[in-house]
Design a protein around this motif. Sequence first.
Motif, PDB file in Angstrom:
ATOM      1  N   PHE A  34       5.415  15.697  -9.624  1.00  0.00           N
ATOM      2  CA  PHE A  34       6.017  15.794 -10.947  1.00  0.00           C
ATOM      3  C   PHE A  34       4.981  15.608 -12.047  1.00  0.00           C
ATOM      4  N   PRO A  35       3.988  16.468 -12.140  1.00  0.00           N
ATOM      5  CA  PRO A  35       2.940  16.245 -13.126  1.00  0.00           C
ATOM      6  C   PRO A  35       3.396  16.480 -14.563  1.00  0.00           C
ATOM      7  N   VAL A  36       4.468  17.160 -14.782  1.00  0.00           N
ATOM      8  CA  VAL A  36       4.902  17.430 -16.152  1.00  0.00           C
ATOM      9  C   VAL A  36       5.764  16.318 -16.721  1.00  0.00           C
ATOM     10  N   MET A  37       6.125  15.338 -15.905  1.00  0.00           N
ATOM     11  CA  MET A  37       7.022  14.301 -16.372  1.00  0.00           C
ATOM     12  C   MET A  37       6.336  13.377 -17.380  1.00  0.00           C
ATOM     13  N   ALA A  38       5.110  12.965 -17.091  1.00  0.00           N
ATOM     14  CA  ALA A  38       4.442  12.009 -17.977  1.00  0.00           C
ATOM     15  C   ALA A  38       2.958  12.027 -17.697  1.00  0.00           C
ATOM     16  N   GLN A  39       2.214  11.406 -18.577  1.00  0.00           N
ATOM     17  CA  GLN A  39       0.780  11.225 -18.360  1.00  0.00           C
ATOM     18  C   GLN A  39       0.580  10.190 -17.268  1.00  0.00           C
ATOM     19  N   ILE A  40      -0.408  10.390 -16.430  1.00  0.00           N
ATOM     20  CA  ILE A  40      -0.729   9.454 -15.363  1.00  0.00           C
ATOM     21  C   ILE A  40      -1.974   8.677 -15.779  1.00  0.00           C
ATOM     22  N   TYR A  41      -1.931   7.361 -15.529  1.00  0.00           N
ATOM     23  CA  TYR A  41      -3.050   6.478 -15.875  1.00  0.00           C
ATOM     24  C   TYR A  41      -3.581   5.832 -14.609  1.00  0.00           C
ATOM     25  N   LYS A  42      -4.909   5.679 -14.567  1.00  0.00           N
ATOM     26  CA  LYS A  42      -5.581   5.029 -13.455  1.00  0.00           C
ATOM     27  C   LYS A  42      -6.205   3.735 -13.983  1.00  0.00           C
ATOM     28  N   TYR A  43      -6.021   2.652 -13.217  1.00  0.00           N
ATOM     29  CA  TYR A  43      -6.589   1.373 -13.632  1.00  0.00           C
ATOM     30  C   TYR A  43      -6.862   0.524 -12.396  1.00  0.00           C
ATOM     31  N   THR A  44      -7.567  -0.568 -12.595  1.00  0.00           N
ATOM     32  CA  THR A  44      -7.844  -1.524 -11.524  1.00  0.00           C
ATOM     33  C   THR A  44      -7.029  -2.784 -11.807  1.00  0.00           C
ATOM     34  N   ASP A  45      -6.224  -3.187 -10.803  1.00  0.00           N
ATOM     35  CA  ASP A  45      -5.370  -4.365 -11.005  1.00  0.00           C
ATOM     36  C   ASP A  45      -6.180  -5.655 -10.830  1.00  0.00           C
ATOM     37  N   ALA A  46      -5.501  -6.798 -10.932  1.00  0.00           N
ATOM     38  CA  ALA A  46      -6.162  -8.111 -10.893  1.00  0.00           C
ATOM     39  C   ALA A  46      -6.823  -8.384  -9.540  1.00  0.00           C
ATOM     40  N   ASP A  47      -6.341  -7.752  -8.458  1.00  0.00           N
ATOM     41  CA  ASP A  47      -6.922  -7.956  -7.127  1.00  0.00           C
ATOM     42  C   ASP A  47      -8.055  -6.975  -6.836  1.00  0.00           C
ATOM     43  N   GLY A  48      -8.373  -6.096  -7.790  1.00  0.00           N
ATOM     44  CA  GLY A  48      -9.460  -5.146  -7.607  1.00  0.00           C
ATOM     45  C   GLY A  48      -9.047  -3.842  -6.962  1.00  0.00           C
ATOM     46  N   ASN A  49      -7.721  -3.624  -6.802  1.00  0.00           N
ATOM     47  CA  ASN A  49      -7.224  -2.375  -6.212  1.00  0.00           C
ATOM     48  C   ASN A  49      -7.045  -1.313  -7.293  1.00  0.00           C
ATOM     49  N   THR A  50      -7.348  -0.100  -6.945  1.00  0.00           N
ATOM     50  CA  THR A  50      -7.089   1.007  -7.870  1.00  0.00           C
ATOM     51  C   THR A  50      -5.610   1.306  -7.842  1.00  0.00           C
ATOM     52  N   ALA A  51      -5.020   1.436  -9.021  1.00  0.00           N
ATOM     53  CA  ALA A  51      -3.585   1.697  -9.128  1.00  0.00           C
ATOM     54  C   ALA A  51      -3.361   2.837 -10.112  1.00  0.00           C
ATOM     55  N   TYR A  52      -2.187   3.469  -9.974  1.00  0.00           N
ATOM     56  CA  TYR A  52      -1.798   4.584 -10.844  1.00  0.00           C
ATOM     57  C   TYR A  52      -0.436   4.262 -11.441  1.00  0.00           C
ATOM     58  N   SER A  53      -0.231   4.695 -12.663  1.00  0.00           N
ATOM     59  CA  SER A  53       1.040   4.425 -13.328  1.00  0.00           C
ATOM     60  C   SER A  53       1.268   5.486 -14.387  1.00  0.00           C
ATOM     61  N   ASN A  54       2.547   5.672 -14.774  1.00  0.00           N
ATOM     62  CA  ASN A  54       2.842   6.627 -15.847  1.00  0.00           C
ATOM     63  C   ASN A  54       2.796   5.945 -17.221  1.00  0.00           C
TER      64      ASN A  54
ATOM     65  N   MET B 114       0.815  -1.189   0.000  1.00  0.00           N
ATOM     66  CA  MET B 114       0.000   0.000   0.000  1.00  0.00           C
ATOM     67  C   MET B 114       0.860   1.255   0.000  1.00  0.00           C
ATOM     68  N   GLN B 115       2.005   1.245   0.742  1.00  0.00           N
ATOM     69  CA  GLN B 115       2.870   2.415   0.796  1.00  0.00           C
ATOM     70  C   GLN B 115       3.491   2.747  -0.557  1.00  0.00           C
ATOM     71  N   PRO B 116       3.934   1.768  -1.355  1.00  0.00           N
ATOM     72  CA  PRO B 116       4.465   2.126  -2.670  1.00  0.00           C
ATOM     73  C   PRO B 116       3.408   2.801  -3.538  1.00  0.00           C
ATOM     74  N   LEU B 117       2.169   2.364  -3.407  1.00  0.00           N
ATOM     75  CA  LEU B 117       1.095   2.982  -4.177  1.00  0.00           C
ATOM     76  C   LEU B 117       0.891   4.426  -3.733  1.00  0.00           C
ATOM     77  N   LEU B 118       0.940   4.673  -2.436  1.00  0.00           N
ATOM     78  CA  LEU B 118       0.794   6.027  -1.911  1.00  0.00           C
ATOM     79  C   LEU B 118       1.954   6.905  -2.375  1.00  0.00           C
ATOM     80  N   MET B 119       3.157   6.373  -2.341  1.00  0.00           N
ATOM     81  CA  MET B 119       4.318   7.133  -2.810  1.00  0.00           C
ATOM     82  C   MET B 119       4.181   7.473  -4.288  1.00  0.00           C
ATOM     83  N   LEU B 120       3.723   6.528  -5.060  1.00  0.00           N
ATOM     84  CA  LEU B 120       3.517   6.765  -6.480  1.00  0.00           C
ATOM     85  C   LEU B 120       2.475   7.844  -6.700  1.00  0.00           C
TER      86      LEU B 120
END
Length: 169
Positions: free
Chosen positions: A14-34, A1-7
């Motif tokens: 750093f919003p100018v670095m890349a586009q951010i994407y939101k998705y639901t992983d295989a366990d049903g958790n909401t995740a964010y990624s560039n 959970m902490q790595p997700l919060l850090m991300l």
Amino acid sequence: MQPLLMLLLLSFVFPVMAQIYKYTDADGNTAYSNQPPDGVTAQPVELPPLNNIERQPLSAPPTDTVNNQQPHSAYEVLQLTGLPTEEALRANNGTFTVSVLIKPRLKAPHLLRLLLDGQPYGQSSNVPILQLVNIDRGEHSLAVQVVDGEDALQQSPTVTFTVQRVHKP
């Protein structure tokens, strides 16, 4: 959970670095990624625009009229009280006190110094009641200065008054 919060936190830093994407992983958790993950439907996250504040040019603070220096501290009120201006001050031995009205309170290391007839008089003090001793009869001018060491930071308006000394035979 902490790595997700850090991300997530980094995504706001750093919003100018890349586009951010939101998705639901295989366990049903909401995740964010560039980067959008393969085989998962990801939605781009729209971030609000950053607050931009334009840098204002620095304006010089007003200069002090006593020594034409930058003021160290501004006192809203600095004036002498307790001196009669319409009639003579009766002081048979030439000794009397004056009070200083100063707002805000005098700040350390500032001191108060009297100017009698344009010349420094007595020792500087942090007490707003000052004594004058053996002042000659006649007309005089008096002002008070806020000083820091030997530097005058601010001066009160000058008050003109007359000392009356009556000698009894």
